[in-house]
Design a protein around this motif. Structure first.
Motif, PDB file in Angstrom:
ATOM      1  N   ILE A 171       4.466  75.594   4.533  1.00  0.00           N
ATOM      2  CA  ILE A 171       4.144  75.386   5.940  1.00  0.00           C
ATOM      3  C   ILE A 171       3.982  76.751   6.592  1.00  0.00           C
ATOM      4  N   SER A 172       3.008  76.866   7.493  1.00  0.00           N
ATOM      5  CA  SER A 172       2.862  78.076   8.294  1.00  0.00           C
ATOM      6  C   SER A 172       3.285  77.764   9.718  1.00  0.00           C
ATOM      7  N   VAL A 173       3.857  78.769  10.372  1.00  0.00           N
ATOM      8  CA  VAL A 173       4.323  78.611  11.752  1.00  0.00           C
ATOM      9  C   VAL A 173       3.897  79.848  12.535  1.00  0.00           C
ATOM     10  N   PHE A 174       3.258  79.662  13.678  1.00  0.00           N
ATOM     11  CA  PHE A 174       2.944  80.792  14.559  1.00  0.00           C
ATOM     12  C   PHE A 174       3.657  80.596  15.888  1.00  0.00           C
ATOM     13  N   GLU A 175       3.676  81.635  16.691  1.00  0.00           N
ATOM     14  CA  GLU A 175       4.433  81.759  17.938  1.00  0.00           C
ATOM     15  C   GLU A 175       5.909  82.038  17.618  1.00  0.00           C
ATOM     16  N   SER A 176       6.399  83.158  18.143  1.00  0.00           N
ATOM     17  CA  SER A 176       7.741  83.618  17.771  1.00  0.00           C
ATOM     18  C   SER A 176       8.825  82.607  18.134  1.00  0.00           C
ATOM     19  N   GLY A 177       8.707  81.953  19.286  1.00  0.00           N
ATOM     20  CA  GLY A 177       9.714  80.963  19.659  1.00  0.00           C
ATOM     21  C   GLY A 177       9.735  79.782  18.714  1.00  0.00           C
ATOM     22  N   ALA A 178       8.546  79.316  18.321  1.00  0.00           N
ATOM     23  CA  ALA A 178       8.467  78.200  17.367  1.00  0.00           C
ATOM     24  C   ALA A 178       9.044  78.594  16.022  1.00  0.00           C
ATOM     25  N   ILE A 179       8.817  79.841  15.621  1.00  0.00           N
ATOM     26  CA  ILE A 179       9.365  80.316  14.343  1.00  0.00           C
ATOM     27  C   ILE A 179      10.889  80.326  14.387  1.00  0.00           C
ATOM     28  N   LEU A 180      11.455  80.839  15.483  1.00  0.00           N
ATOM     29  CA  LEU A 180      12.916  80.870  15.606  1.00  0.00           C
ATOM     30  C   LEU A 180      13.504  79.468  15.564  1.00  0.00           C
ATOM     31  N   LEU A 181      12.875  78.532  16.265  1.00  0.00           N
ATOM     32  CA  LEU A 181      13.365  77.152  16.263  1.00  0.00           C
ATOM     33  C   LEU A 181      13.269  76.547  14.860  1.00  0.00           C
ATOM     34  N   TYR A 182      12.162  76.779  14.185  1.00  0.00           N
ATOM     35  CA  TYR A 182      11.991  76.238  12.834  1.00  0.00           C
ATOM     36  C   TYR A 182      13.055  76.785  11.891  1.00  0.00           C
ATOM     37  N   ILE A 217      10.084  83.938   2.131  1.00  0.00           N
ATOM     38  CA  ILE A 217       9.248  83.605   3.275  1.00  0.00           C
ATOM     39  C   ILE A 217       8.316  84.788   3.543  1.00  0.00           C
ATOM     40  N   GLU A 218       7.055  84.495   3.794  1.00  0.00           N
ATOM     41  CA  GLU A 218       6.108  85.547   4.178  1.00  0.00           C
ATOM     42  C   GLU A 218       6.215  85.762   5.689  1.00  0.00           C
ATOM     43  N   LEU A 219       6.498  86.995   6.081  1.00  0.00           N
ATOM     44  CA  LEU A 219       6.540  87.345   7.495  1.00  0.00           C
ATOM     45  C   LEU A 219       5.339  88.227   7.806  1.00  0.00           C
ATOM     46  N   HIS A 220       4.419  87.708   8.593  1.00  0.00           N
ATOM     47  CA  HIS A 220       3.250  88.469   9.033  1.00  0.00           C
ATOM     48  C   HIS A 220       3.652  89.187  10.322  1.00  0.00           C
ATOM     49  N   PHE A 221       3.678  90.510  10.279  1.00  0.00           N
ATOM     50  CA  PHE A 221       4.524  91.291  11.187  1.00  0.00           C
ATOM     51  C   PHE A 221       3.880  92.615  11.556  1.00  0.00           C
ATOM     52  N   TRP A 222       4.166  93.045  12.760  1.00  0.00           N
ATOM     53  CA  TRP A 222       3.983  94.414  13.203  1.00  0.00           C
ATOM     54  C   TRP A 222       5.171  94.731  14.092  1.00  0.00           C
ATOM     55  N   PRO A 223       5.703  95.953  14.061  1.00  0.00           N
ATOM     56  CA  PRO A 223       6.965  96.238  14.755  1.00  0.00           C
ATOM     57  C   PRO A 223       6.835  96.314  16.273  1.00  0.00           C
ATOM     58  N   THR A 224       6.623  95.150  16.878  1.00  0.00           N
ATOM     59  CA  THR A 224       6.599  94.991  18.327  1.00  0.00           C
ATOM     60  C   THR A 224       7.828  94.164  18.720  1.00  0.00           C
ATOM     61  N   PRO A 225       8.118  94.028  20.007  1.00  0.00           N
ATOM     62  CA  PRO A 225       9.251  93.188  20.399  1.00  0.00           C
ATOM     63  C   PRO A 225       9.180  91.769  19.835  1.00  0.00           C
ATOM     64  N   ASN A 240      -4.113  81.794  17.408  1.00  0.00           N
ATOM     65  CA  ASN A 240      -4.124  82.540  18.668  1.00  0.00           C
ATOM     66  C   ASN A 240      -4.269  84.040  18.435  1.00  0.00           C
ATOM     67  N   ASN A 241      -4.556  84.429  17.203  1.00  0.00           N
ATOM     68  CA  ASN A 241      -4.686  85.833  16.786  1.00  0.00           C
ATOM     69  C   ASN A 241      -3.587  86.741  17.346  1.00  0.00           C
ATOM     70  N   ARG A 242      -2.363  86.247  17.212  1.00  0.00           N
ATOM     71  CA  ARG A 242      -1.184  87.034  17.581  1.00  0.00           C
ATOM     72  C   ARG A 242      -0.164  86.924  16.460  1.00  0.00           C
ATOM     73  N   MET A 243       0.479  88.036  16.183  1.00  0.00           N
ATOM     74  CA  MET A 243       1.613  87.955  15.272  1.00  0.00           C
ATOM     75  C   MET A 243       2.876  87.950  16.135  1.00  0.00           C
ATOM     76  N   PRO A 244       4.012  87.498  15.587  1.00  0.00           N
ATOM     77  CA  PRO A 244       4.283  87.185  14.182  1.00  0.00           C
ATOM     78  C   PRO A 244       3.850  85.765  13.819  1.00  0.00           C
ATOM     79  N   ALA A 245       3.773  85.565  12.525  1.00  0.00           N
ATOM     80  CA  ALA A 245       3.617  84.236  11.948  1.00  0.00           C
ATOM     81  C   ALA A 245       4.363  84.256  10.625  1.00  0.00           C
ATOM     82  N   ILE A 246       4.715  83.090  10.142  1.00  0.00           N
ATOM     83  CA  ILE A 246       5.357  83.013   8.834  1.00  0.00           C
ATOM     84  C   ILE A 246       4.666  81.958   7.982  1.00  0.00           C
ATOM     85  N   ILE A 247       4.801  82.115   6.683  1.00  0.00           N
ATOM     86  CA  ILE A 247       4.496  81.051   5.726  1.00  0.00           C
ATOM     87  C   ILE A 247       5.762  80.813   4.929  1.00  0.00           C
TER      88      ILE A 247
END
Length: 237
Positions: free
Chosen positions: A73-84, A9-17, A56-63
């Protein structure tokens, strides 16, 4: 049965909360993943290729290259990613117990709609604002304190935020709560939160997810005016 993952899985990431929520989840799942760093202080989040997966030009996102129907499939928004990820792998998100699932979703939404945004505003007006506005500082300091009280009361009767089992709700909230000592609160005031933080800090996957560093030295955002313009001065494009 949980899905098997072969391609990373591609994790588009920066070390923020928010970013660390997903690195923790992927470490807990033990599935292969590859980090694509998004340097938010340099404006990587506005690059066209990133906006294709995170409008929404915010990370994280995954592919996920092995999404539904084995198609990417790509998923943005951290809550949506966790649910997916929780649905896909059948872990850390109740699959068959509706009451347990509702509890996890309630506390995930509590974090997404309140705990994270309010702590973010508290940090902004206390640390990054070019001028101190006493009303705003007190407003968000008080709201942060109230939210920690809500969390403490929840954890007084539950081992984890969602109930008896560790879940994506814990991961989402922990990304923000882990830095509570820097938020100018007495760590003895919320003893149940302290117990919970210690519990999660002892998990090896949490340690690995939290330990991921940026590939460049972090900027001092309080002093970096260019980074502040990028992060705080945006309007619709």
């Amino acid at each position: 049965m949980a899905a098997e993952q072969v391609k990373p899985i591609e994790l588009h990431f920066w070390p923020t909360p928010n970013g660390k929520k997903i690195s923790i989840m992927l470490e807990e799942l033990g599935v292969p993943y590859e980090i694509k760093f998004v340097n938010i202080g340099k404006g990587d989040q506005f690059k066209p290729e990133f906006l294709k997966i995170a409008p929404n030009n915010r990370m994280p996102a995954i592919i996920d290259p092995e999404g539904p129907g084995n198609a990417p499939i790509s998923v943005f928004e951290s809550g949506a990613i966790l649910l997916y990820l929780g649905r896909k792998f059948g872990k850390f998100y109740p699959q068959d117990d509706e009451r347990a699932r509702v509890a996890v979703e309630e506390w995930l939404m509590w974090q997404m709609g309140g705990f994270g945004p309010m702590l973010g505003q508290r940090n902004h007006f206390s640390v990054y604002a070019p001028e101190r506005i006493p009303y705003a500082t007190k407003r968000y300091q008080d709201e942060t304190h109230r939210l920690y009280g809500v969390l403490d009361r929840r954890l007084a009767g539950n081992e984890y935020v969602g109930g008896a089992a560790y879940s994506i709700a814990d991961m989402a909230i922990f990304g923000w709560a882990a830095g509570w000592e820097t938020q100018q609160f007495d760590t003895t005031e919320f003893k149940h939160v302290k117990r919970w933080i210690d519990l999660l800090n002892a998990r090896p996957a949490v340690q690995r997810g939290m330990a991921i560093k940026a590939p460049v030295d972090p900027v001092n955002l309080a002093d970096d005016k260019e980074a502040q313009k990028i992060l705080f001065g945006q309007r619709a494009r």
